[in-house]
Design an enzyme around this catalytic site. Structure first.
Site, PDB file in Angstrom:
ATOM      1  N   ASP A 199     -16.802  74.138  -5.204  1.00 34.41           N
ATOM      2  CA  ASP A 199     -17.997  74.761  -5.795  1.00 34.41           C
ATOM      3  C   ASP A 199     -19.032  73.699  -6.182  1.00 34.41           C
ATOM      4  O   ASP A 199     -20.227  73.869  -5.938  1.00 34.41           O
ATOM      5  CB  ASP A 199     -17.621  75.553  -7.052  1.00 34.41           C
ATOM      6  CG  ASP A 199     -16.888  76.832  -6.670  1.00 34.41           C
ATOM      7  OD1 ASP A 199     -16.929  77.175  -5.466  1.00 34.41           O
ATOM      8  OD2 ASP A 199     -16.283  77.448  -7.558  1.00 34.41           O
TER       9      ASP A 199
ATOM     10  N   ASP B  79     -20.711  72.555  -3.134  1.00 36.98           N
ATOM     11  CA  ASP B  79     -21.686  73.539  -2.625  1.00 36.98           C
ATOM     12  C   ASP B  79     -23.005  73.479  -3.384  1.00 36.98           C
ATOM     13  O   ASP B  79     -24.075  73.633  -2.805  1.00 36.98           O
ATOM     14  CB  ASP B  79     -21.117  74.955  -2.734  1.00 36.98           C
ATOM     15  CG  ASP B  79     -20.121  75.204  -1.611  1.00 36.98           C
ATOM     16  OD1 ASP B  79     -20.083  74.380  -0.668  1.00 36.98           O
ATOM     17  OD2 ASP B  79     -19.370  76.192  -1.696  1.00 36.98           O
TER      18      ASP B  79
ATOM     19  N   ASP C 247       0.461  54.172  19.084  1.00 42.20           N
ATOM     20  CA  ASP C 247       0.198  55.302  18.198  1.00 42.20           C
ATOM     21  C   ASP C 247       0.584  56.584  18.906  1.00 42.20           C
ATOM     22  O   ASP C 247       0.859  56.582  20.103  1.00 42.20           O
ATOM     23  CB  ASP C 247      -1.258  55.306  17.686  1.00 42.20           C
ATOM     24  CG  ASP C 247      -2.290  55.087  18.755  1.00 42.20           C
ATOM     25  OD1 ASP C 247      -1.994  55.369  19.918  1.00 42.20           O
ATOM     26  OD2 ASP C 247      -3.406  54.636  18.428  1.00 42.20           O
TER      27      ASP C 247
ATOM     28  N   LYS D 199       0.622  60.063  20.887  1.00 43.65           N
ATOM     29  CA  LYS D 199      -0.266  60.629  21.911  1.00 43.65           C
ATOM     30  C   LYS D 199      -0.633  62.039  21.469  1.00 43.65           C
ATOM     31  O   LYS D 199       0.219  62.915  21.365  1.00 43.65           O
ATOM     32  CB  LYS D 199       0.414  60.652  23.269  1.00 43.65           C
ATOM     33  CG  LYS D 199      -0.517  61.234  24.314  1.00 43.65           C
ATOM     34  CD  LYS D 199      -0.131  60.889  25.706  1.00 43.65           C
ATOM     35  CE  LYS D 199      -1.227  61.275  26.668  1.00 43.65           C
ATOM     36  NZ  LYS D 199      -1.735  62.641  26.507  1.00 43.65           N
TER      37      LYS D 199
ATOM     38  N   ARG E 144     -15.187  64.382  27.508  1.00 45.64           N
ATOM     39  CA  ARG E 144     -14.683  63.540  28.593  1.00 45.64           C
ATOM     40  C   ARG E 144     -15.220  64.029  29.939  1.00 45.64           C
ATOM     41  O   ARG E 144     -15.515  63.230  30.815  1.00 45.64           O
ATOM     42  CB  ARG E 144     -13.160  63.599  28.577  1.00 45.64           C
ATOM     43  CG  ARG E 144     -12.545  62.863  29.723  1.00 45.64           C
ATOM     44  CD  ARG E 144     -11.041  62.737  29.515  1.00 45.64           C
ATOM     45  NE  ARG E 144     -10.522  61.817  30.492  1.00 45.64           N
ATOM     46  CZ  ARG E 144      -9.833  62.185  31.559  1.00 45.64           C
ATOM     47  NH1 ARG E 144      -9.576  63.446  31.757  1.00 45.64           N
ATOM     48  NH2 ARG E 144      -9.403  61.301  32.409  1.00 45.64           N
TER      49      ARG E 144
ATOM     50  N   CYS F 185       2.146  89.921  52.778  1.00 42.85           N
ATOM     51  CA  CYS F 185       1.330  89.426  51.670  1.00 42.85           C
ATOM     52  C   CYS F 185       1.183  90.510  50.599  1.00 42.85           C
ATOM     53  O   CYS F 185       0.779  91.627  50.919  1.00 42.85           O
ATOM     54  CB  CYS F 185      -0.045  89.004  52.198  1.00 42.85           C
ATOM     55  SG  CYS F 185      -1.206  88.649  50.868  1.00 42.85           S
TER      56      CYS F 185
ATOM     57  N   CYS G  63      -8.056  87.767  53.561  1.00 44.58           N
ATOM     58  CA  CYS G  63      -7.184  88.324  52.511  1.00 44.58           C
ATOM     59  C   CYS G  63      -7.953  88.310  51.183  1.00 44.58           C
ATOM     60  O   CYS G  63      -8.487  87.269  50.783  1.00 44.58           O
ATOM     61  CB  CYS G  63      -5.913  87.502  52.379  1.00 44.58           C
ATOM     62  SG  CYS G  63      -4.947  87.926  50.918  1.00 44.58           S
TER      63      CYS G  63
HETATM   64  S1  IVH Z   1      -5.934  55.498  24.369  1.00 44.85           S
HETATM   65  C1  IVH Z   1      -7.873  53.329  27.853  1.00 44.85           C
HETATM   66  N1  IVH Z   1      -4.537  56.725  22.576  1.00 44.85           N
HETATM   67  O1  IVH Z   1      -4.580  61.045  26.470  1.00 44.85           O
HETATM   68  C2  IVH Z   1      -6.996  53.950  26.844  1.00 44.85           C
HETATM   69  N2  IVH Z   1      -5.413  58.008  24.370  1.00 44.85           N
HETATM   70  O2  IVH Z   1      -3.432  61.675  29.020  1.00 44.85           O
HETATM   71  C3  IVH Z   1      -7.640  55.131  26.325  1.00 44.85           C
HETATM   72  N3  IVH Z   1      -4.895  60.394  24.229  1.00 44.85           N
HETATM   73  O3  IVH Z   1      -7.495  60.447  28.261  1.00 44.85           O
HETATM   74  C4  IVH Z   1      -6.759  56.097  25.744  1.00 44.85           C
HETATM   75  N4  IVH Z   1      -3.761  60.296  22.364  1.00 44.85           N
HETATM   76  O4  IVH Z   1      -7.749  61.297  25.848  1.00 44.85           O
HETATM   77  C5  IVH Z   1      -5.235  56.855  23.709  1.00 44.85           C
HETATM   78  N5  IVH Z   1      -3.296  57.685  20.897  1.00 44.85           N
HETATM   79  C6  IVH Z   1      -3.994  57.812  22.015  1.00 44.85           C
HETATM   80  C7  IVH Z   1      -4.159  59.049  22.649  1.00 44.85           C
HETATM   81  C8  IVH Z   1      -4.885  59.105  23.839  1.00 44.85           C
HETATM   82  C9  IVH Z   1      -4.216  61.096  23.315  1.00 44.85           C
HETATM   83  C10 IVH Z   1      -5.500  61.013  25.423  1.00 44.85           C
HETATM   84  C11 IVH Z   1      -6.719  60.358  25.984  1.00 44.85           C
HETATM   85  C12 IVH Z   1      -6.419  60.173  27.454  1.00 44.85           C
HETATM   86  C13 IVH Z   1      -5.302  61.127  27.660  1.00 44.85           C
HETATM   87  C14 IVH Z   1      -4.463  60.768  28.858  1.00 44.85           C
END
Ligand code: IVH
Length: 704
Positions: free
Chosen positions: A55, A58, A134, A136, A157, A432, A455
């Site tokens: 709040d 805001d 890190d 994914k 992307r 088919c 088709c």
């Molecule tokens: S680094 C050149 N770190 O996974 C290195 N990518 O499957 C750039 N992604 O296109 C990527 N987690 O969009 C990086 N911890 C992470 C990620 C990560 C997800 C994505 C990224 C990439 C895609 C490929």
């Protein structure tokens, strides 16, 4: 708040018709409010440590909003009020990435990981083997551009080379800094890359809300995030709790800031600038530590706040990253170490046979919906007739489903102990299912194929492919609308799409004037933006995907030239073997296909756009159709050199071979140089390359 001087003027009836500038107090107050709100934003959304209530926030926000409404000049480019979002985005502007946004190669086991490290060791023998690791993230990649510390653009992307501009939407994401935090010494130009995700808890709340409102339930956080990022109105943004987690950079001009030498240093810097980064990232000092990190992340997978499907290991030394460079698809300095596939049991309710755009009949399992690794699966591929038989899968069986990474879920086999007596063996159709026509199976193929050129299912799938991302990428028109257009007979082939009028479209239920206009506009835009690469890919020629389309577009000037090329010419191009060449020849000897191409040409798709975006054909262009490869360190990033070569109509090769036309060498070239000399490949240096570009009408320093 202090009463301003001009308010007093108005009270005294001395106001003029000209808008008065804000008073000093008002200007100061607006600046203070913007800075204070941004600080609370950061505390709340990035550090998760709020100091004031919603709040209170805001109240401050409304005060700033009203000041900015009265004096639009007071709205700074980093004002938190910009985070409320634009109206409905109709079509998104596209822009080229200054450095391509690559995907990642995958490894699935310790052994594959060691092989990756070995390849890296061979390519860069001196690079230390330390890696930033890190999780994914399973979201959507986004690039944020900062100039002198201010957010100026956000790009999705897209296809990796060209993305969509989503700046307004990105501004609504609270963890996206509108201006960088820190000491003010920011890189002059900085592209921060990362992933837009929705946390698991936010996703559950979002779906609960959707259900309560009787609205669409999202299959996974990724889908919900994708829809929100690309096209939305303010209400949608508010309801989808997007977050941005930064993991790497695109182009950067560090000065006046000090450059980073290591990826781990870069991650620390991103934190200082005010970004969130993927949780649990760590520097691993040996390849073995990376494997241990991957294992421990797999064990703790459920504890991560967002969906993850593996870890990413990146060479920590940024100079080594640069020198390792990229293959056609992915960096050589980073890899995704994916978690093993997740398996679940569920009931096989039925088997549907679908007809694809090349006429292939694919059996699809209809399943009792089940959550597999965070995604609800209700359909899964059964590949082909032989697979159903060899896996002994019967309707009524309890089956094991597997989902690995981004791949389509598949049925591994039945749980025999749970097989009911009435479970039936599946008999694969011999006609088919879409047109009742004859189906054939080539002796060395596993697939049954519908041979009927008209088709309806094949036609429909071909049109869907034509408009899809893999084709002309026509915005806003997906499977649903194409199916309607084809069912009602309004569209029989891709060319028909471009003849549709707004009035014809308006006959459809739920298609108002505005949507109909959006559609026709999208067709016009697709026509204007079509390149030869996109068009070749859109035609849906068997075995011709985006990469092959790019090679062909680099070699031929238009579709007619491609259509006339014999198999010999085709197999001489990189990555094109006899099977692909035969498929291309087959496509261009089919009269129906030739008629369709003629129609596309008459509709204007054959003019300027059907030629590559390379110089006019009458300029002498020594690079057109040539295969080139770079080695050693160039004065410009390798990816930019590749772009330049490609815009001159050359194709990038992956290795030194007999088909290579030019090896372009920079400083300290590797083993490629010796091999090229051995094979008699022409070797040129960067200066000579730039001279060739100039002959092709391309000036290296002007290209993006
Ligand atoms: S680094 C050149 N770190 O996974 C290195 N990518 O499957 C750039 N992604 O296109 C990527 N987690 O969009 C990086 N911890 C992470 C990620 C990560 C997800 C994505 C990224 C990439 C895609 C490929």
């Amino acid at each position: 708040m202090a009463t301003s001087l001009h308010d007093k003027d108005k009270e005294q009836g001395q106001g003029t018709l000209l808008p008065l500038p804000p008073s000093v107090e008002e200007r100061r107050r607006a600046e203070w409010l913007a800075a204070e709100l941004e600080r609370h934003n950061y505390l709340y959304h990035t550090l998760d440590a709020p100091e004031i209530s919603d709040d209170q926030y805001d109240i401050l926000f409304k005060e700033l909003m009203s000041l900015e409404q009265r004096f639009p000049d007071l709205r700074s480019p980093w004002s938190p009020t910009l985070r409320v979002g634009a109206g409905l985005l109709e079509s998104l502007e596209k822009k080229a990435h200054s450095r391509q946004m690559y995907g990642l190669d995958n490894v699935f086991s310790g052994e594959e990981w060691r092989e990756f490290v070995e390849r890296m060791r061979r390519a860069a023998p001196d690079a230390p083997l330390a890696f930033w690791c890190d999780p994914k993230l399973d979201g959507l990649a986004l690039e944020l551009v900062y100039e002198k510390g201010l957010l100026t653009m956000a790009l999705t992307r897209g296809d990796g080379r060209i993305g969509e501009v989503v700046t307004d939407t990105a501004r609504t994401i609270r963890s996206v800094p509108l201006r960088l935090r820190g000491d003010g010494l920011f890189p002059a130009y900085l592209e921060v890359r990362g992933e837009v995700v929705i946390f698991k808890k936010d996703f559950a709340a979002l779906n609960a809300r959707q259900a309560a409102l009787g609205q669409k339930i999202f299959a996974n956080p990724r889908n919900a995030a994708a829809g929100a990022l690309r096209r939305l109105d303010a209400a949608v943004i508010k309801s989808r709790p997007l977050r941005f987690l930064a993991y790497s950079l695109g182009s950067v001009t560090w000065a006046p800031a000090l450059p980073c030498a290591f990826h781990h240093e870069l991650m620390e810097r991103l934190l200082v600038y005010g970004f969130s980064i993927p949780p649990g990232g760590r520097l691993c000092r040996t390849p073995h530590e990376v494997a241990q990190y991957a294992e421990s992340a797999r064990e703790r997978r459920q504890d991560f706040p967002m969906e993850i499907d593996g870890i990413v290991a990146k060479q920590d030394n940024l100079e080594a990253q640069e020198s390792l460079g990229f293959t056609a698809r992915a960096p050589r300095f980073a890899v995704a170490f994916k978690f093993p596939a997740v398996r679940m049991e569920t009931l096989l309710i039925g088997i549907d046979v679908q007809v694809g755009r090349t006429g292939v009949l694919t059996p699809v399992a209809i399943l009792q919906p089940v959550a597999v690794g965070g995604v609800v699966v209700s359909r899964a591929t059964l590949h082909n007739e032989d697979e159903i038989r060899s896996r002994d899968v019967r309707v009524g069986d309890t089956v094991i489903i597997q989902r690995a990474g981004d791949v389509i879920p598949e049925v591994l086999g039945p749980v025999l102990s749970k097989r009911p007596p009435e479970a039936q063996e599946f008999s694969f159709p011999r006609v088919c299912p879409a047109c009742g026509g004859e189906v054939q199976r080539e002796p060395n193929e596993t697939a049954w194929r519908c041979g009927n050129l008209s088709c309806p299912a094949v036609r429909l799938e071909r049109i869907i492919h034509f408009v899809s991302k893999a084709g002309l990428d026509i915005q806003g028109i997906g499977r649903k609308w194409i199916t309607q257009l084809v069912k009602t007979g309004k569209v029989r082939s891709p060319a028909d799409l471009f003849t549709l009028t707004t009035d014809a479209l308006k006959c459809f239920e739920r298609m108002g004037q505005k949507l109909a206009e959006n559609f026709t506009r999208a067709f016009e835009a697709a026509k204007a933006n079509a390149t030869l690469t996109k068009l070749i890919s859109a035609l849906g020629i068997r075995h011709v995907g985006a990469q092959t389309a790019r090679t062909l577009a680099g070699h031929f000037s238009n579709l007619d030239e491609l259509g006339m090329a014999d198999a010999e010419t085709l197999v001489a191009l990189p990555d094109i073997g006899p099977e692909v060449a035969a498929s291309i020849r087959g496509f261009f000897s089919n009269p129906a296909n030739l008629a369709e191409i003629a129609r596309l040409r008459d509709l204007g798709l054959a003019s300027r756009n059907l030629t590559v975006q390379s110089p006019a054909d009458d300029t002498p262009n020594p690079l057109r159709g040539k295969n080139v490869l770079f080695t050693g360190t160039l004065s410009i990033p390798r990816i930019r050199a590749q772009h330049l070569a490609e815009s001159a109509g050359a194709a990038s090769a992956n290795s030194v071979g007999k088909k290579l036309d030019y090896l372009i060498v920079g400083e300290s070239p590797g083993g490629k140089l010796a091999k090229a000399r051995e094979l008699g490949v022409t070797v040129i240096d960067e200066k000579e390359f730039i001279a060739l570009l100039a002959l092709a009408g391309i000036r290296a320093e002007e290209q993006p």
